[in-house]
Enzyme design. Structure first.
Site, PDB file in Angstrom:
ATOM      1  N   GLY A  12       0.844  -1.193   0.000  1.00  0.00           N
ATOM      2  CA  GLY A  12       0.000   0.000   0.000  1.00  0.00           C
ATOM      3  C   GLY A  12       0.875   1.237   0.000  1.00  0.00           C
ATOM      4  N   ARG A  34      -0.456  -8.088  -2.099  1.00  0.00           N
ATOM      5  CA  ARG A  34      -1.571  -9.039  -2.035  1.00  0.00           C
ATOM      6  C   ARG A  34      -2.094  -9.334  -3.437  1.00  0.00           C
ATOM      7  NH1 ARG A  34      -6.845  -7.786   1.597  1.00  0.00           N
ATOM      8  NH2 ARG A  34      -6.580  -5.765   0.624  1.00  0.00           N
ATOM      9  N   ARG A  35      -2.134  -8.301  -4.274  1.00  0.00           N
ATOM     10  CA  ARG A  35      -2.657  -8.483  -5.632  1.00  0.00           C
ATOM     11  C   ARG A  35      -1.504  -8.666  -6.622  1.00  0.00           C
ATOM     12  NH1 ARG A  35      -6.202  -3.242  -5.855  1.00  0.00           N
ATOM     13  NH2 ARG A  35      -5.340  -2.864  -3.810  1.00  0.00           N
ATOM     14  N   TYR A  51      -1.564   3.375  -5.507  1.00  0.00           N
ATOM     15  CA  TYR A  51      -1.279   3.946  -4.180  1.00  0.00           C
ATOM     16  C   TYR A  51      -0.384   5.181  -4.230  1.00  0.00           C
ATOM     17  CZ  TYR A  51      -3.416  -0.105  -1.899  1.00  0.00           C
ATOM     18  OH  TYR A  51      -4.301  -1.057  -1.464  1.00  0.00           O
ATOM     19  N   LYS A 108      -0.101   1.798  12.621  1.00  0.00           N
ATOM     20  CA  LYS A 108      -0.410   2.699  13.733  1.00  0.00           C
ATOM     21  C   LYS A 108      -1.841   2.424  14.178  1.00  0.00           C
ATOM     22  CE  LYS A 108       2.765   6.383  12.235  1.00  0.00           C
ATOM     23  NZ  LYS A 108       2.897   7.654  11.510  1.00  0.00           N
ATOM     24  N   GLY A 138       6.273   8.303  13.488  1.00  0.00           N
ATOM     25  CA  GLY A 138       6.702   9.685  13.265  1.00  0.00           C
ATOM     26  C   GLY A 138       5.921  10.336  12.132  1.00  0.00           C
ATOM     27  N   LYS A 193      -2.699   9.521  17.471  1.00  0.00           N
ATOM     28  CA  LYS A 193      -2.753  10.713  16.599  1.00  0.00           C
ATOM     29  C   LYS A 193      -3.730  10.505  15.431  1.00  0.00           C
ATOM     30  CE  LYS A 193      -0.685   9.289  12.846  1.00  0.00           C
ATOM     31  NZ  LYS A 193      -1.050   9.412  11.433  1.00  0.00           N
ATOM     32  N   ASP A 246       4.161  13.850  14.735  1.00  0.00           N
ATOM     33  CA  ASP A 246       3.170  13.178  13.879  1.00  0.00           C
ATOM     34  C   ASP A 246       1.823  13.894  13.926  1.00  0.00           C
ATOM     35  OD1 ASP A 246       2.316  11.313  12.085  1.00  0.00           O
ATOM     36  OD2 ASP A 246       2.476   9.583  13.424  1.00  0.00           O
ATOM     37  N   THR A 250      -0.015  15.128  10.567  1.00  0.00           N
ATOM     38  CA  THR A 250      -1.253  14.441  10.176  1.00  0.00           C
ATOM     39  C   THR A 250      -2.472  15.341  10.330  1.00  0.00           C
ATOM     40  OG1 THR A 250      -0.218  12.430  11.008  1.00  0.00           O
ATOM     41  CG2 THR A 250      -2.513  12.281  10.438  1.00  0.00           C
ATOM     42  N   GLU A 284      -7.021   4.523   9.942  1.00  0.00           N
ATOM     43  CA  GLU A 284      -6.928   3.676  11.137  1.00  0.00           C
ATOM     44  C   GLU A 284      -7.729   4.213  12.324  1.00  0.00           C
ATOM     45  OE1 GLU A 284      -5.623   0.774  11.475  1.00  0.00           O
ATOM     46  OE2 GLU A 284      -3.722   0.538  10.421  1.00  0.00           O
TER      47      GLU A 284
HETATM   48  N1  LIG Z   1       0.120   6.010   4.373  1.00  0.00           N
HETATM   49  C1  LIG Z   1       0.864   6.676   5.225  1.00  0.00           C
HETATM   50  O1  LIG Z   1       1.206   7.837   4.979  1.00  0.00           O
HETATM   51  C2  LIG Z   1       1.307   6.041   6.504  1.00  0.00           C
HETATM   52  C3  LIG Z   1       0.701   4.907   6.994  1.00  0.00           C
HETATM   53  N2  LIG Z   1       1.095   4.371   8.176  1.00  0.00           N
HETATM   54  C4  LIG Z   1       0.469   3.165   8.715  1.00  0.00           C
HETATM   55  O2  LIG Z   1       0.895   2.050   7.937  1.00  0.00           O
HETATM   56  C5  LIG Z   1      -0.106   1.041   7.937  1.00  0.00           C
HETATM   57  C6  LIG Z   1      -0.383   0.631   6.507  1.00  0.00           C
HETATM   58  O3  LIG Z   1      -0.828   1.796   5.869  1.00  0.00           O
HETATM   59  P1  LIG Z   1      -0.827   2.043   4.314  1.00  0.00           P
HETATM   60  O4  LIG Z   1       0.270   1.374   3.616  1.00  0.00           O
HETATM   61  O5  LIG Z   1      -0.892   3.506   4.151  1.00  0.00           O
HETATM   62  O6  LIG Z   1      -2.240   1.383   3.970  1.00  0.00           O
HETATM   63  P2  LIG Z   1      -2.918   1.158   2.561  1.00  0.00           P
HETATM   64  O7  LIG Z   1      -4.370   1.093   2.791  1.00  0.00           O
HETATM   65  O8  LIG Z   1      -2.372   2.148   1.599  1.00  0.00           O
HETATM   66  O9  LIG Z   1      -2.360  -0.295   2.142  1.00  0.00           O
HETATM   67  C7  LIG Z   1      -2.587  -1.450   2.911  1.00  0.00           C
HETATM   68  C8  LIG Z   1      -1.868  -2.625   2.285  1.00  0.00           C
HETATM   69  O10 LIG Z   1      -2.139  -3.791   3.067  1.00  0.00           O
HETATM   70  C9  LIG Z   1      -2.677  -4.809   2.240  1.00  0.00           C
HETATM   71  N3  LIG Z   1      -3.605  -5.629   3.010  1.00  0.00           N
HETATM   72  C10 LIG Z   1      -3.395  -6.898   3.388  1.00  0.00           C
HETATM   73  N4  LIG Z   1      -4.426  -7.369   4.075  1.00  0.00           N
HETATM   74  C11 LIG Z   1      -5.323  -6.390   4.144  1.00  0.00           C
HETATM   75  C12 LIG Z   1      -6.634  -6.304   4.690  1.00  0.00           C
HETATM   76  N5  LIG Z   1      -7.199  -7.338   5.315  1.00  0.00           N
HETATM   77  N6  LIG Z   1      -7.290  -5.138   4.588  1.00  0.00           N
HETATM   78  C13 LIG Z   1      -6.735  -4.093   3.949  1.00  0.00           C
HETATM   79  N7  LIG Z   1      -5.505  -4.119   3.383  1.00  0.00           N
HETATM   80  C14 LIG Z   1      -4.812  -5.268   3.475  1.00  0.00           C
HETATM   81  C15 LIG Z   1      -3.335  -4.052   1.087  1.00  0.00           C
HETATM   82  O11 LIG Z   1      -3.452  -4.904  -0.036  1.00  0.00           O
HETATM   83  C16 LIG Z   1      -2.338  -2.927   0.878  1.00  0.00           C
HETATM   84  O12 LIG Z   1      -1.249  -3.391   0.126  1.00  0.00           O
HETATM   85  C17 LIG Z   1      -1.332   1.671   8.644  1.00  0.00           C
HETATM   86  O13 LIG Z   1      -1.368   1.215   9.967  1.00  0.00           O
HETATM   87  C18 LIG Z   1      -1.050   3.155   8.628  1.00  0.00           C
HETATM   88  O14 LIG Z   1      -1.615   3.825   9.748  1.00  0.00           O
HETATM   89  C19 LIG Z   1       2.122   4.898   8.899  1.00  0.00           C
HETATM   90  C20 LIG Z   1       2.781   6.009   8.441  1.00  0.00           C
HETATM   91  C21 LIG Z   1       2.431   6.657   7.209  1.00  0.00           C
HETATM   92  O1  LIG Z   2       0.665   8.170   9.784  1.00  0.00           O
HETATM   93  C1  LIG Z   2       0.649   8.970   8.895  1.00  0.00           C
HETATM   94  C2  LIG Z   2       1.609  10.102   8.822  1.00  0.00           C
HETATM   95  O2  LIG Z   2       2.599   9.996   9.773  1.00  0.00           O
HETATM   96  C3  LIG Z   2      -0.367   8.860   7.820  1.00  0.00           C
HETATM   97  O3  LIG Z   2      -1.571   9.358   8.253  1.00  0.00           O
HETATM   98  P1  LIG Z   2      -2.926   8.928   7.534  1.00  0.00           P
HETATM   99  O4  LIG Z   2      -3.086   7.446   7.744  1.00  0.00           O
HETATM  100  O5  LIG Z   2      -3.973   9.736   8.205  1.00  0.00           O
HETATM  101  O6  LIG Z   2      -2.788   9.270   6.069  1.00  0.00           O
END
Ligand SMILES: NC(=O)C1=CN([C@@H]2O[C@H](COP(=O)(O)OP(=O)(O)OC[C@H]3O[C@@H](n4cnc5c(N)ncnc54)[C@H](O)[C@@H]3O)[C@@H](O)[C@H]2O)C=CC1
Ligand SMILES: O=C(CO)COP(=O)(O)O
Length: 336
Positions: A12, A34-35, A51, A108, A138, A193, A246, A250, A284
């Site tokens: 993601g 996953r895909r 993404y 997070k 962070g 946060k 953060d 955010t 989240e």
């Molecule tokens: N996007 C951002 O800017 C940031 C995200 N995070 C944290 O990182 C973690 C992942 O976030 P992202 O990569 O942004 O999420 P996203 O929604 O963009 O991607 C999630 C990924 O997990 C996979 N996945 C596997 N099993 C899943 C399920 N059951 N349901 C949904 N997706 C599933 C999806 O296919 C996808 O590749 C979250 O906890 C988020 O809070 C932390 C810092 C920055």
């Molecule tokens: O954790 C994040 C930035 O530090 C990303 O925040 P969002 O999941 O709200 O996009």
């Protein structure tokens, strides 16, 4: 020694951007998607257009939809799936994880039902000691990191040497990680946060300005620190990148999915409408407001913002009315 072969499980926004950081830091990185079509796009076109549209990924970044293949030579494994799906995903990967690999958590959140932090879920499912588990947190909005805009992060691990090794492995010209041994504070800062960002978005959606934003950030930080210190966190962690840092990023950025989600609720959209608009990407805070609220209740900690977000998201409460109720609570000392 800094790990050289690193696997990122989850393609993601943040999994892909963090994989790019690691590749730019000179690591040999494999990402699991996953895909299969996303794995093919990352390996073939060096993009992940769903993404991170418009971002060119390093040519050396390999991708596969086969977890066994992805994990074959991993010295560190980065878990980049949403909090509420970590347990199920990790259960499927458990037998494939190399025995000494550092297990790195990007998520997070706090798990619904068990009220566990992500490092606790990882320890429970894999049997890994806490010294093998490292938390990344962070102000790291994925798109800005993928654009190579300067940013810093916290790498928290009770084993300082392991944190330093991963810090060496992940330092890119635009990405500066700091180590910390306060895993509890780092995780709670990141999880809370998201809930506060929801409230800030909601306030913006209701038409409120900078004073309201600053009040929500600051009082949100106060309730986060209250819960954190009760659970054994170092209060200083909340003054750092995992807390204030953060929150500032955010709560004020239109790139935040949590803030954007809250803004939609503030505009009067239903939870389902806001979820549809998010297009499958995770906010989240929508789930963590409930688990954090319950965790606070079990510890006797007052968290009015988490409670308010739970009521709006899951009990159909009206955002404007909830705001008025927050302001009308019994008056108190700032630090009581
Ligand atoms: N996007 C951002 O800017 C940031 C995200 N995070 C944290 O990182 C973690 C992942 O976030 P992202 O990569 O942004 O999420 P996203 O929604 O963009 O991607 C999630 C990924 O997990 C996979 N996945 C596997 N099993 C899943 C399920 N059951 N349901 C949904 N997706 C599933 C999806 O296919 C996808 O590749 C979250 O906890 C988020 O809070 C932390 C810092 C920055
Ligand atoms: O954790 C994040 C930035 O530090 C990303 O925040 P969002 O999941 O709200 O996009």
């Amino acid at each position: 020694m800094a790990p050289q072969h690193i696997t990122v499980l989850g393609a993601g926004s943040w999994g892909t951007a963090f994989a790019k950081v690691l590749a730019d830091a000179g690591r040999d990185v494999t990402i699991w998607a996953r895909r299969p079509e996303i794995a093919a796009e990352i390996s073939g076109a060096h993009t992940n257009s769903g993404y991170l549209p418009g971002i060119a990924l390093p040519a050396g970044l390999k991708a596969t939809a086969d977890a066994e293949e992805a994990l074959a030579h991993a010295q560190a494994v980065v878990l980049a799936v949403p909090s509420q799906s970590l347990r199920a995903n990790l259960t499927g990967w458990r037998e494939l994880l190399p025995p000494d690999a550092t297990l790195v958590s990007l998520a997070k959140g706090v798990e619904l039902g068990t009220l566990k932090r992500m490092s606790e879920v990882i320890a429970e499912i894999t049997g890994a000691s806490e010294s093998r588990i490292l938390v990344v947190t962070g102000p790291n909005l994925a798109r800005e990191i993928a654009q190579e805009q300067p940013a810093a992060a916290v790498f928290a691990c009770v084993d300082h040497e392991r944190a330093v090794a991963f810090q060496q492995a992940s330092s890119a010209p635009y990405f500066r990680p700091y180590t910390n041994t306060d895993v509890v504070g780092a995780e709670l800062g990141g999880a809370c946060k998201n809930v506060i960002a929801l409230s800030c978005g909601m306030a913006a959606g209701l038409g409120y300005g900078a004073n309201t934003l600053a009040t929500l950030i600051t009082r949100g930080l106060a309730e986060t620190a209250r819960l954190g210190t009760k659970l054994g966190a170092d209060p200083l962690t909340f003054a750092g990148l995992a807390g204030v840092g953060d929150l500032v990023a955010t709560c004020s950025s239109p790139l935040s999915r949590n803030r954007t989600f809250g803004e939609r609720l503030g505009h009067g959209e239903t939870l389902e409408e806001a979820q549809r608009a998010a297009g499958g990407q995770v906010a989240e805070g929508v789930m963590s407001c409930s688990s954090i609220r319950e965790l606070a209740q079990t510890k006797g900690v007052d968290m009015p913002l988490a409670d308010a977000m739970h009521r709006v998201c899951h009990e159909g409460a009206d955002p404007r009315r909830v705001g008025a109720e927050l302001l009308g609570r019994e008056r108190k000392h700032e630090w009581s």
